[in-house]
Design an enzyme around this catalytic site. Structure first.
Site, PDB file in Angstrom:
ATOM      1  N   HIS A   1       0.832  -1.209   0.000  1.00 29.15           N
ATOM      2  CA  HIS A   1       0.000   0.000   0.000  1.00 29.15           C
ATOM      3  C   HIS A   1       0.863   1.254   0.000  1.00 29.15           C
ATOM      4  O   HIS A   1       0.561   2.236  -0.698  1.00 29.15           O
ATOM      5  CB  HIS A   1      -0.922  -0.009   1.226  1.00 29.15           C
ATOM      6  CG  HIS A   1      -2.096  -0.930   1.108  1.00 29.15           C
ATOM      7  ND1 HIS A   1      -1.973  -2.297   1.161  1.00 29.15           N
ATOM      8  CD2 HIS A   1      -3.430  -0.674   0.941  1.00 29.15           C
ATOM      9  CE1 HIS A   1      -3.172  -2.852   1.036  1.00 29.15           C
ATOM     10  NE2 HIS A   1      -4.071  -1.898   0.897  1.00 29.15           N
TER      11      HIS A   1
ATOM     12  N   HIS B   1       0.963  -2.960   9.456  1.00 26.01           N
ATOM     13  CA  HIS B   1       2.346  -3.163   9.049  1.00 26.01           C
ATOM     14  C   HIS B   1       3.263  -2.642  10.147  1.00 26.01           C
ATOM     15  O   HIS B   1       2.916  -1.707  10.881  1.00 26.01           O
ATOM     16  CB  HIS B   1       2.661  -2.421   7.742  1.00 26.01           C
ATOM     17  CG  HIS B   1       2.310  -3.185   6.513  1.00 26.01           C
ATOM     18  ND1 HIS B   1       3.088  -4.211   6.022  1.00 26.01           N
ATOM     19  CD2 HIS B   1       1.259  -3.048   5.654  1.00 26.01           C
ATOM     20  CE1 HIS B   1       2.535  -4.681   4.915  1.00 26.01           C
ATOM     21  NE2 HIS B   1       1.420  -4.004   4.670  1.00 26.01           N
TER      22      HIS B   1
ATOM     23  N   ASP C   1       8.403  -1.867   7.696  1.00 24.97           N
ATOM     24  CA  ASP C   1       7.790  -2.202   6.404  1.00 24.97           C
ATOM     25  C   ASP C   1       7.481  -0.940   5.611  1.00 24.97           C
ATOM     26  O   ASP C   1       7.755  -0.848   4.413  1.00 24.97           O
ATOM     27  CB  ASP C   1       6.488  -2.978   6.618  1.00 24.97           C
ATOM     28  CG  ASP C   1       6.696  -4.296   7.342  1.00 24.97           C
ATOM     29  OD1 ASP C   1       7.854  -4.730   7.441  1.00 24.97           O
ATOM     30  OD2 ASP C   1       5.699  -4.872   7.803  1.00 24.97           O
TER      31      ASP C   1
END
Length: 404
Positions: free
Chosen positions: A290, A333, A337
């Site tokens: 994302h 996350h 990340d």
């Protein structure tokens, strides 16, 4: 008046003024000869870039072009004087029109090619070279689209595999993370992160529709997205992190035979891996997909709009930063990340465009060997892509008049 009346390089400002009158540019005698004292030497050195830019700043395109033609004709007729002044052969890298020697381009096989003119293009407050050759090369754009299509399919399949290998939460609890340990989880935050991504996507699609060089933009987006997600496939497969939060109901899940894995991968691929479409995945933490998409779209929006569109750039950056915050606030996350995803995406975007804009890779055989896909896609794009827009349809007529 002609060079028979004396060497052009020996002309005074009044003689230059007479030449301008004879060529039909009497309205510029005061500007060029009185205000800026253009004499014969200055006249021979004058280029179209000088006419367009400060301090002259001519604005009537027809006058600029006709005067440029007259200057080039005069310069060709007085080549010997230009050689004496050190102005011949002209500098191929100089901004503005060359004096008869076209700017060098490079073809896909690395051979030098001549025949395009180097002009200037105003992009907001900055000026950049306007290239003479910007082929759409739609077939290359199709290849890049197939490339990102296949990479997305591979990514979906790898996500199925890593879900089968997700560590047991009872044995491997969430890792310590300063941000996640300090900020309470916001349940609706991940949906907001995807909403930020969708808005950025719509902004880019509008820019893509109106941009004159939309084929090049789409090709670059596909090649960059495909490369980053291909790297993400490797990191996901190699490293399996424990889930970042207790709220995630993740456990090792087997999808049976190969056909079952393919069906699950198709479900992830068709839903774009988004929670908004009902896709739930586990184990794909290293690194955040994302964040990659949101950041890449932001950079494309800001790169391919004029520099003085400050409102669009501000909105784009706000959506990017808030999207990242929402990903972390949802505890979907780890912080690392998101950081790695942002760093890899921005560096790859900047490296790609730096190489494409400077054309430095064309002079290096090593660069063509190490970046074959980049060399293939960019070999006929000579220099920065100017931000020019036009309405791609014949109707409505007012839109074509408004945009171009």
């Amino acid at each position: 008046m002609s060079e028979s009346n004396g060497r052009v390089s020996a002309w005074s400002s009044s003689q230059v003024g007479q030449w301008l009158q004879d060529e039909g540019f009497g309205q510029y005698v005061d500007l060029l000869c009185t205000q800026h004292r253009i004499d014969g030497v200055s006249l021979l050195a004058l280029t179209e870039a000088d006419l367009r830019g400060p301090p002259l700043g001519l604005t009537v395109l027809g006058h600029i072009k006709r005067l440029s033609v007259a200057l080039r004709r005069l310069q060709r007729e007085n080549k010997a004087e230009l050689e004496e002044l050190g102005l011949w052969p002209p500098d191929a890298n100089s901004a503005g029109l060359s004096l008869g020697a076209p700017r060098a381009e490079w073809s896909c096989d690395g051979a030098e090619r001549r025949g395009s003119l180097c002009q200037t293009h105003s992009n907001g407050r900055f000026r950049q070279p306007m290239v003479g050759r910007l082929d759409p090369e739609v077939w290359k754009t199709v290849i890049s689209s197939v490339y990102v299509f296949l990479v997305c399919g591979l990514t979906s399949f790898v996500m199925v595999i890593v879900h089968e290998r997700v560590p047991d939460m009872r044995t491997y609890p969430p890792l310590p993370d300063i941000f996640l340990d300090s900020v309470p989880r916001i349940p609706w935050a991940f949906v907001m992160a995807e909403a930020c991504g969708l808005i950025l996507c719509y902004m880019f699609l509008l820019i893509l529709l109106l941009h004159k060089h939309r084929s090049i933009l789409l090709r670059r987006l596909c090649s960059l997205m495909g490369t980053v997600f291909l790297l993400r496939c490797c990191t996901m497969f190699v490293t399996s992190l424990s889930v970042p939060g207790q709220h995630l109901k993740c456990s090792s899940l087997s999808y049976g035979d190969t056909w079952g894995k393919i069906q699950r991968a198709l479900a992830i691929w068709s839903g774009f891996g988004m929670t908004l479409t009902g896709v739930q995945t586990c184990g794909d933490y290293m690194f955040s997909g994302h964040t990659v998409v949101i950041t890449m779209l932001n950079f494309f929006v800001t790169e391919y709009t004029p520099r003085n569109w400050n409102l669009i750039h501000t909105i784009s950056w706000v959506l990017n930063l808030f999207g990242i915050f929402f990903i972390l606030a949802a505890h979907e996350h780890y912080s690392i990340d998101v950081f790695i995803a942002f760093y890899i995406t921005t560096r790859l975007f900047l490296y790609y465009h730096t190489l494409a804009n400077t054309r430095a890779f064309q002079h290096s055989r090593r660069a063509r060997i190490w970046f074959p896909m980049f060399s293939f896609f960019e070999c006929n794009v000579n220099g920065p892509v100017p931000n020019q827009y036009h309405w791609p349809f014949s109707k409505p007529a007012f839109m074509k008049t408004l945009i171009g």
